[in-house]
Design a protein around this motif. Structure first.
Motif, PDB file in Angstrom:
ATOM      1  N   LEU A 365      14.633 -98.337  -0.331  1.00 22.09           N
ATOM      2  CA  LEU A 365      14.798 -97.815  -1.687  1.00 22.09           C
ATOM      3  C   LEU A 365      15.950 -98.503  -2.414  1.00 22.09           C
ATOM      4  N   LYS A 366      17.004 -98.778  -1.692  1.00 28.03           N
ATOM      5  CA  LYS A 366      18.155 -99.445  -2.307  1.00 28.03           C
ATOM      6  C   LYS A 366      17.758-100.822  -2.833  1.00 28.03           C
ATOM      7  N   ALA A 367      17.001-101.575  -2.035  1.00 28.43           N
ATOM      8  CA  ALA A 367      16.577-102.918  -2.461  1.00 28.43           C
ATOM      9  C   ALA A 367      15.652-102.832  -3.667  1.00 28.43           C
ATOM     10  N   ARG A 368      14.704-101.896  -3.634  1.00 25.83           N
ATOM     11  CA  ARG A 368      13.768-101.764  -4.756  1.00 25.83           C
ATOM     12  C   ARG A 368      14.473-101.291  -6.023  1.00 25.83           C
ATOM     13  N   ILE A 369      15.421-100.401  -5.874  1.00 29.21           N
ATOM     14  CA  ILE A 369      16.141 -99.896  -7.049  1.00 29.21           C
ATOM     15  C   ILE A 369      17.004-100.998  -7.656  1.00 29.21           C
ATOM     16  N   GLU A 370      17.657-101.790  -6.812  1.00 24.70           N
ATOM     17  CA  GLU A 370      18.462-102.902  -7.337  1.00 24.70           C
ATOM     18  C   GLU A 370      17.599-103.890  -8.103  1.00 24.70           C
ATOM     19  N   MET A 371      16.412-104.173  -7.576  1.00 22.59           N
ATOM     20  CA  MET A 371      15.501-105.084  -8.277  1.00 22.59           C
ATOM     21  C   MET A 371      15.065-104.483  -9.612  1.00 22.59           C
ATOM     22  N   TRP A 372      14.754-103.179  -9.588  1.00 24.58           N
ATOM     23  CA  TRP A 372      14.333-102.503 -10.821  1.00 24.58           C
ATOM     24  C   TRP A 372      15.456-102.508 -11.849  1.00 24.58           C
ATOM     25  N   GLU A 373      16.670-102.248 -11.415  1.00 25.92           N
ATOM     26  CA  GLU A 373      17.802-102.215 -12.340  1.00 25.92           C
ATOM     27  C   GLU A 373      18.064-103.586 -12.947  1.00 25.92           C
ATOM     28  N   GLN A 374      17.834-104.653 -12.182  1.00 29.85           N
ATOM     29  CA  GLN A 374      17.986-105.998 -12.732  1.00 29.85           C
ATOM     30  C   GLN A 374      16.918-106.289 -13.779  1.00 29.85           C
ATOM     31  N   GLU A 375      15.689-105.816 -13.539  1.00 27.14           N
ATOM     32  CA  GLU A 375      14.600-106.058 -14.489  1.00 27.14           C
ATOM     33  C   GLU A 375      14.775-105.261 -15.777  1.00 27.14           C
ATOM     34  N   HIS A 376      15.261-104.011 -15.655  1.00 28.96           N
ATOM     35  CA  HIS A 376      15.355-103.130 -16.827  1.00 28.96           C
ATOM     36  C   HIS A 376      16.758-103.056 -17.417  1.00 28.96           C
ATOM     37  N   SER A 377      17.716-103.662 -16.761  1.00 27.76           N
ATOM     38  CA  SER A 377      19.097-103.708 -17.267  1.00 27.76           C
ATOM     39  C   SER A 377      19.663-102.318 -17.520  1.00 27.76           C
ATOM     40  N   LYS A 378      19.345-101.370 -16.644  1.00 24.02           N
ATOM     41  CA  LYS A 378      19.929-100.032 -16.720  1.00 24.02           C
ATOM     42  C   LYS A 378      19.885 -99.390 -15.348  1.00 24.02           C
ATOM     43  N   ALA A 379      20.659 -98.317 -15.210  1.00 20.24           N
ATOM     44  CA  ALA A 379      20.773 -97.663 -13.903  1.00 20.24           C
ATOM     45  C   ALA A 379      19.594 -96.720 -13.675  1.00 20.24           C
ATOM     46  N   PHE A 380      19.163 -96.634 -12.432  1.00 22.82           N
ATOM     47  CA  PHE A 380      18.118 -95.691 -12.023  1.00 22.82           C
ATOM     48  C   PHE A 380      18.811 -94.458 -11.460  1.00 22.82           C
ATOM     49  N   VAL A 381      18.639 -93.324 -12.173  1.00 25.01           N
ATOM     50  CA  VAL A 381      19.385 -92.120 -11.813  1.00 25.01           C
ATOM     51  C   VAL A 381      18.460 -91.058 -11.247  1.00 25.01           C
ATOM     52  N   VAL A 382      18.997 -90.263 -10.350  1.00 24.94           N
ATOM     53  CA  VAL A 382      18.312 -89.126  -9.751  1.00 24.94           C
ATOM     54  C   VAL A 382      19.240 -87.927  -9.863  1.00 24.94           C
ATOM     55  N   ASN A 383      18.753 -86.891 -10.547  1.00 26.64           N
ATOM     56  CA  ASN A 383      19.580 -85.702 -10.794  1.00 26.64           C
ATOM     57  C   ASN A 383      20.894 -86.056 -11.481  1.00 26.64           C
ATOM     58  N   GLY A 384      20.816 -87.006 -12.409  1.00 27.02           N
ATOM     59  CA  GLY A 384      21.971 -87.353 -13.222  1.00 27.02           C
ATOM     60  C   GLY A 384      22.930 -88.341 -12.609  1.00 27.02           C
ATOM     61  N   GLN A 385      22.632 -88.895 -11.427  1.00 26.41           N
ATOM     62  CA  GLN A 385      23.526 -89.867 -10.812  1.00 26.41           C
ATOM     63  C   GLN A 385      22.708 -90.952 -10.113  1.00 26.41           C
ATOM     64  N   LYS A 386      23.374 -92.061  -9.830  1.00 25.86           N
ATOM     65  CA  LYS A 386      22.683 -93.141  -9.151  1.00 25.86           C
ATOM     66  C   LYS A 386      22.168 -92.681  -7.792  1.00 25.86           C
ATOM     67  N   PHE A 387      21.004 -93.208  -7.447  1.00 26.96           N
ATOM     68  CA  PHE A 387      20.342 -92.688  -6.249  1.00 26.96           C
ATOM     69  C   PHE A 387      21.186 -92.871  -4.993  1.00 26.96           C
TER      70      PHE A 387
END
Length: 525
Positions: A365-387
């Motif tokens: 999940l960490k690797a996929r989230i980092e890739m997603w954040e690079q593509e979308h240029s924003k943080a991926f949050v869960v319950n108001g904080q980074k996963f």
């Protein structure tokens, strides 16, 4: 030089040229050397006119050859005519130019062979285009039936209504056929998309308005297909439900709010994110409020679809984490050692498996989230904080909870030990006590007062009539420094005072504390 000599020389030159020309032809067509020699001998014989061939025989031979040539000419001309007719027919169907050949002269065998190959190629082309035409025509008819479309151009009528054999199989017509089919398929796809959108809208309104099943069954016939009449029926149902929705505004909004809350949970929205949609908490049930809720549910659906893969991964981690915590809780439960049905072993295996899979899942999940954040240029949050911060926080809370539980157990054990040291312990397994051993009242173990006074806090005294161990209270020195005296009954006889002391609890004041003295079998404290 005489004229006869000149003619003889000219004849020799002409003969030489003719022989050279023959050799060139033989070489050109690849006649072997031995056959060249044979042919040269034949020429030589014709020149010398060896033998006794008469003029009449020569004439007969020539006439025979002439007849043979005439027959060959007739056959070749007939075949040429047949090939030309076939070529004309095929070229008209395929809209192709005719094969060019001189019909006034007699064709050679090579020319006829080339013409045959050309006609055969035309037949293959016709068969291929005919098959393509029939296939496209069938699809066009199906699309027109689905769209309830009537052919309105001359080309469409030629395709659908006229005889297949009369259709011109030109490349232009085949291309026009393909274009017509694509246009009809686009219209069909658009119509299907519209119908499917109407069906989705109907289902959503059914759920929001809580339409009963029997009322839904009434329109079940139009819930499939995309014909014009189906589309019209679907639109009528949507209009009816929209009108009903306006009449049941509060009920519809509350149904949407249930769905909004579900998507909040799916998207792991924090409380702050949920409160940002203020319309959710409004009680002014108007059309404007409904529009706000419709827009929000559309936004949430799109947001969930964009992040669906990540949310599903987070959900999987959440489920695994809850299961892991459950196994951790059971691992600290003493009653699990009953191990009925082998559940303990099974749980331990699952717990060990989760301890291995959880970190692996977190890394993925960490690797996929980092890739997603690079593509979308924003943080991926869960319950108001980074996963990953959320995961770290969960592990830390788990560690603190374990530490707290450990401290509570230690404190509880410490209090229990102090209580046992102060008041004595109670039997832990009263249902497994051994029966009393035969003994006379007079044969009670004598206690050494000195030994008892020097006993430690964890010393124990085993009674004669019971197999249970009782812990003695802590002996404390009185303020005067004298040693406490512990008396024991040495005979089976009990004095009235002893009986009174054994039947009732007696308060003894020792070192400023009031202790509860209890009468046990065989001795008294």
């Amino acid at each position: 030089m005489r004229r006869s000599e000149v003619l003889a020389e000219e004849s020799i030159v002409c003969l030489q040229k003719a022989l050279n020309h023959l050799r060139e032809i033989w070489e050109l067509i690849g006649i072997p050397e031995d056959q060249r020699l044979q042919r040269t001998e034949v020429v030589k014989k014709h020149i010398k006119e060896e033998g006794e061939t008469t003029i009449l025989q020569l004439e007969k031979d020539l006439r025979t050859q002439v007849e043979l040539r005439r027959k060959q000419k007739k056959e070749r001309k007939q075949e040429l005519k047949i090939l030309q007719e076939q070529d004309q027919e095929l070229c008209e169907i395929l809209c192709m130019p005719h094969y060019e050949i001189d019909s006034t002269s007699v064709p050679s065998l090579e020319e006829l062979n080339q013409f045959r190959q050309h006609v055969a190629t035309l037949r293959e082309t016709k068969a291929s285009r005919r098959e393509e035409f029939v296939n496209i025509k069938r699809q066009i008819i199906l699309c027109m039936e689905e769209l309830e479309h009537t052919p309105d151009t001359s080309f469409e009528r030629d395709v659908v209504c006229e005889d297949e054999e009369a259709f011109c199989l030109s490349l232009e017509n085949i291309a026009t056929l393909q274009k017509l089919l694509r246009q009809l398929e686009v219209r069909k796809s658009q119509n299907e998309a519209v119908c499917e959108g109407l069906r989705a809208q109907i289902r959503e309104l059914w759920d929001r308005l809580q339409i009963p099943a029997e009322e839904r069954e009434a329109v079940a016939t139009v819930m499939t297909g995309s014909k014009a009449k189906v589309r019209k029926a679907l639109q009528l149902e949507v209009d009816r439900l929209e009108e009903l929705k306006m009449q049941n505004m509060k009920k519809v909004i509350e149904a949407i709010r249930v769905e909004v809350a579900q998507y909040w949970d799916k998207c792991f929205y924090s409380q702050e994110q949920r409160q940002a949609f203020a319309a959710y908490y409004s009680e002014d049930y108007t059309e404007n409020l409904l529009q706000l809720h419709d827009a929000e549910i559309v936004r949430l659906r799109n947001y969930y679809e964009v992040h669906k893969e990540l949310f599903e991964g987070v959900q999987k981690w959440e489920e695994s984490w809850r299961l892991f915590l459950e196994f951790e809780r059971k691992a600290s439960d003493p009653s699990r050692f009953t191990n009925r049905g082998g559940n303990l072993l099974k749980e331990e295996k699952q717990r060990a498996k989760l301890q291995k899979t959880l970190p692996k899942l977190e890394e993925e999940l960490k690797a996929r989230i980092e890739m997603w954040e690079q593509e979308h240029s924003k943080a991926f949050v869960v319950n108001g904080q980074k996963f990953m911060e959320y995961v770290t926080e969960q592990w830390e809370m788990h560690r603190l909870e374990k530490e707290r539980a450990k401290q509570e157990r230690q404190l509880k054990n410490k209090k229990q030990t102090e209580t046992e040291m102060l008041y004595g312990s109670t039997p832990r397994t009263p249902n497994k006590r051994r029966g009393p051993t035969p003994s006379t009242p007079g044969k009670v173990r004598k206690l050494n007062t000195t030994t008892m006074s020097n006993a430690t806090a964890n010393s124990s005294i085993r009674p004669v009539f019971s197999g249970t161990v009782y812990r003695s209270p802590v002996s404390r020195l009185p303020p005067s420094g004298s040693k406490p005296v512990i008396t024991s009954t040495c005979s089976g006889k009990k004095t009235p005072r002893a009986v009174k002391h054994g039947a009732n609890k007696e308060n003894l004041e020792l070192n400023g504390s009031i202790l509860s003295a209890r009468t046990f079998k065989g001795f008294q404290i």
